[in-house]
Each structure stands twice: as C-alpha cells, then as structure tokens.
Design an enzyme around this catalytic site. Structure first.
Site, PDB file in Angstrom:
ATOM      1  N   ARG A   1       6.139   0.216   7.192  1.00  0.00           N
ATOM      2  CA  ARG A   1       5.562  -0.751   8.132  1.00  0.00           C
ATOM      3  C   ARG A   1       5.292  -2.068   7.417  1.00  0.00           C
ATOM      4  O   ARG A   1       4.816  -2.072   6.278  1.00  0.00           O
ATOM      5  CB  ARG A   1       4.240  -0.213   8.698  1.00  0.00           C
ATOM      6  CG  ARG A   1       4.438   0.703   9.885  1.00  0.00           C
ATOM      7  CD  ARG A   1       3.283   1.617  10.146  1.00  0.00           C
ATOM      8  NE  ARG A   1       3.579   2.464  11.291  1.00  0.00           N
ATOM      9  CZ  ARG A   1       4.460   3.472  11.276  1.00  0.00           C
ATOM     10  NH1 ARG A   1       5.126   3.745  10.171  1.00  0.00           N
ATOM     11  NH2 ARG A   1       4.684   4.196  12.365  1.00  0.00           N
ATOM     12  N   ASN A  56       0.849  -1.185   0.000  1.00  0.00           N
ATOM     13  CA  ASN A  56       0.000   0.000   0.000  1.00  0.00           C
ATOM     14  C   ASN A  56       0.884   1.234   0.000  1.00  0.00           C
ATOM     15  O   ASN A  56       1.690   1.412   0.919  1.00  0.00           O
ATOM     16  CB  ASN A  56      -0.887   0.004   1.256  1.00  0.00           C
ATOM     17  CG  ASN A  56      -1.779  -1.206   1.338  1.00  0.00           C
ATOM     18  OD1 ASN A  56      -2.778  -1.303   0.622  1.00  0.00           O
ATOM     19  ND2 ASN A  56      -1.419  -2.165   2.191  1.00  0.00           N
ATOM     20  N   MET A  62       4.952   6.112   4.661  1.00  0.00           N
ATOM     21  CA  MET A  62       3.673   5.427   4.656  1.00  0.00           C
ATOM     22  C   MET A  62       3.657   4.014   4.111  1.00  0.00           C
ATOM     23  O   MET A  62       2.786   3.272   4.505  1.00  0.00           O
ATOM     24  CB  MET A  62       2.669   6.227   3.821  1.00  0.00           C
ATOM     25  CG  MET A  62       1.834   5.360   2.885  1.00  0.00           C
ATOM     26  SD  MET A  62       0.249   4.901   3.605  1.00  0.00           S
ATOM     27  CE  MET A  62      -0.394   3.838   2.303  1.00  0.00           C
ATOM     28  N   PRO A  63       4.547   3.628   3.207  1.00  0.00           N
ATOM     29  CA  PRO A  63       4.272   2.288   2.664  1.00  0.00           C
ATOM     30  C   PRO A  63       3.939   1.292   3.777  1.00  0.00           C
ATOM     31  O   PRO A  63       4.654   1.193   4.763  1.00  0.00           O
ATOM     32  CB  PRO A  63       5.574   1.919   1.944  1.00  0.00           C
ATOM     33  CG  PRO A  63       6.189   3.223   1.571  1.00  0.00           C
ATOM     34  CD  PRO A  63       5.825   4.153   2.697  1.00  0.00           C
ATOM     35  N   ILE A  64       2.808   0.602   3.586  1.00  0.00           N
ATOM     36  CA  ILE A  64       2.396  -0.436   4.532  1.00  0.00           C
ATOM     37  C   ILE A  64       2.310  -1.732   3.744  1.00  0.00           C
ATOM     38  O   ILE A  64       1.555  -1.816   2.782  1.00  0.00           O
ATOM     39  CB  ILE A  64       1.036  -0.115   5.184  1.00  0.00           C
ATOM     40  CG1 ILE A  64       1.123   1.203   5.969  1.00  0.00           C
ATOM     41  CG2 ILE A  64       0.596  -1.257   6.095  1.00  0.00           C
ATOM     42  CD1 ILE A  64      -0.210   1.651   6.572  1.00  0.00           C
TER      43      ILE A  64
END
Lengths: 63, 63, 63, 63, 63, 63
Positions: free
Chosen positions: E40, D7, E1-3
């Site tokens: 994350r 994501n 942000m990359p999850i």
C-alpha cells in the site's frame, strides 16, 4: 495542539534530548503563539541501517 | 483502507494490545461503514525519554 | 498520551467523523486504561488518486 | 525532496534493505523526475505484535 | 503489509503518480519478496510553503 | 538528517511559518549538534474538524 515528530539518527544522549525538546518547544510556542503546555514532541530514533539517502544506507556510506 | 497509527507509551501487555486493536477496529468499521478486514493498525510504542509535553521529557516528569 | 493518526479515503461526513472519534477514543481509553482527555486523534483524508493498492491507484481501480 | 517512510514487518536482512532502498530510489527518481540524491527513505520495522489486520494482531494470526 | 508514505512537493500529474506507484510497488515486491497486492502507498503532496530545508521555506528559496 | 513533521491547526500566516521553521531549525542544529542545512521540516496543517481531543472534534468544542 502542535504535535511534532522528530526523526533522528540513534545515538544522542538523554541530556541532548532534554535540551532539544526544551528549545524546540520554546521556539514553537513563541512563533506559533501557543501555550507551551500544548506542545507535544515524539522522538523517533533511527538506526543507520534504516536510513537511506540517494539510494545508499547510512550504514554503508560510513563503512 | 483505513490505516491507523497508534502512538502510545511503552509498557502495555500483549493482552492489552489484543483488546485494543479488536475494539478500535470495531469502532472504525461501524462508524466509517467499512469492512473490518480493511482496517489496518500499526502500534508505535514510545519510551518515556522520547516523549515531551510542555518541553519536558516524560522520563523527567515522573522522576 | 495516546496519539492516533487515522488515514482514510476522503468523503466521510462531519457526522461520521464525530461518531468515529467518539467511539475510537472510548475504545482506546477502555482498553489501554487511560483518561479519555489524554487521547488525541488526527484525521488525514486522502484522495483516491493518492492511494495505491497493488501498484494501482484507487482512482484507476474504480474507473 | 521526496521523503519516504517504509513500514514493514521486522525480519528482513541488511542485504534486503540495501537492495530495497536502491531500487525504490531509482523508481522514485525516474518516475518523479528528480535527482536520486534528493530521495530519502526511512525504514520502520514493526513487530508482529504491533500490527493488526481486521482487528487481529499478526502475532495471533500465525500462531 | 508494506505500507509506504511518499511525501513529495505538490505538482506532479496523475500520470506521474500512476507510474510512480506502479514502479515503487514492483521494487518493493521484488526486493522484500512479498506479494504486490500487499503493498500500500499513501501519497502526501506538500505545498512549497510547508517544506523547509536549512530553516528556509521552499517557497522563499525559489522566489 | 533530522526530519521533523509539525502538525498544527490550519490558519497560521506565511510569516508565522517562516519564523517557525527558522527558529526550530536553529534549536535542532544547536541542541543535536548538526548542520542547519541537514534539517528538514514538513508542515501539516489540519482542519478543526480533523482533530479530536477527548473524543470531541475541535470544530465542535468551539461551536
């Protein structure tokens, strides 16, 4: 309750989606022994540039 | 750390999303006893032709 | 329809989960203007050895 | 088998995606000791108005 | 942000997970040009009786 | 490529899972017109204390 996510490559027709959710819901209800109304399906259509197999984007594999 | 995915039908306004993430984050922080800054929410808007309940697409149910 | 996934570190009590789903459902119903009965939440509890921030497992960070 | 969902905020180039899936697949194959061909990655690009940290949409934070 | 979500078959050691999140985080930070601290990873270990390829459970394939 | 996640309440037998993945894979292959070998299914079994409908945990509803 069964909630399904179906990740698939973009490009199927509305009619294909319609048939797919109908058949998959029937399969789930029959094999898990639950009410059809309880089955929810969320379809996630994915671009070929957003899928990778073996480290290569699908968009590149078919180029 | 709490990371939430919110799957919802397409069509809410930016203001509704703004209110939603604010209120949900407050609820999570309060009940799970964590820092608000630690709460992440990813919104996933879904077309009516990509949701099925009981084997019928939402796009067909409202037709 | 809203369907939420809540990913959180393992260890909350049943009472905390109970409060969390109640409050989050209220927040969703109020801000997205939908029926409370339509809101589904799936909780996913994760071990500290299955979460990484900045390339370090949570299990190692607290050691 | 490893199946990864990535994501990330919308806006990366095709070249960045191409490099990312290549490198991540290599990392997975090497550390989990599996065949590269078995690694699948699904990229999910998210709008800034669909991500919240600390109860504030990313779209608002940068405004 | 990359999850990231990493779905993999149960059975890797803590050391393998430790190496995996380190290397994957490095690959993400480098190719997506973001801060390592922002990455994350959530690991989801799956039983062989909960994975199917071609309509056959992995638990059955290896029997 | 279709990759499915099936979220369901814990408690089905191995035989039920076996039948489910077989039938769902057949339905997917037939309606989406793809090879059966390309269909992957990940089953996610969920405790009754980790599912909420209408703000009430399933564990409480049946108490």
């Amino acid at each position: 309750m069964p909630i399904l996510n179906v990740n698939m490559i973009k490009g199927r027709t509305l009619e294909q989606k319609r048939e797919m959710v109908k058949e998959v819901t029937d399969s789930i209800a029959k094999t898990l022994n639950c009410d059809k109304e309880a089955v929810r399906i969320l379809i996630n259509e994915i671009d070929k540039e957003d899928i990778s197999v073996g480290g290569v984007l699908r968009a590149d594999k078919e180029a």
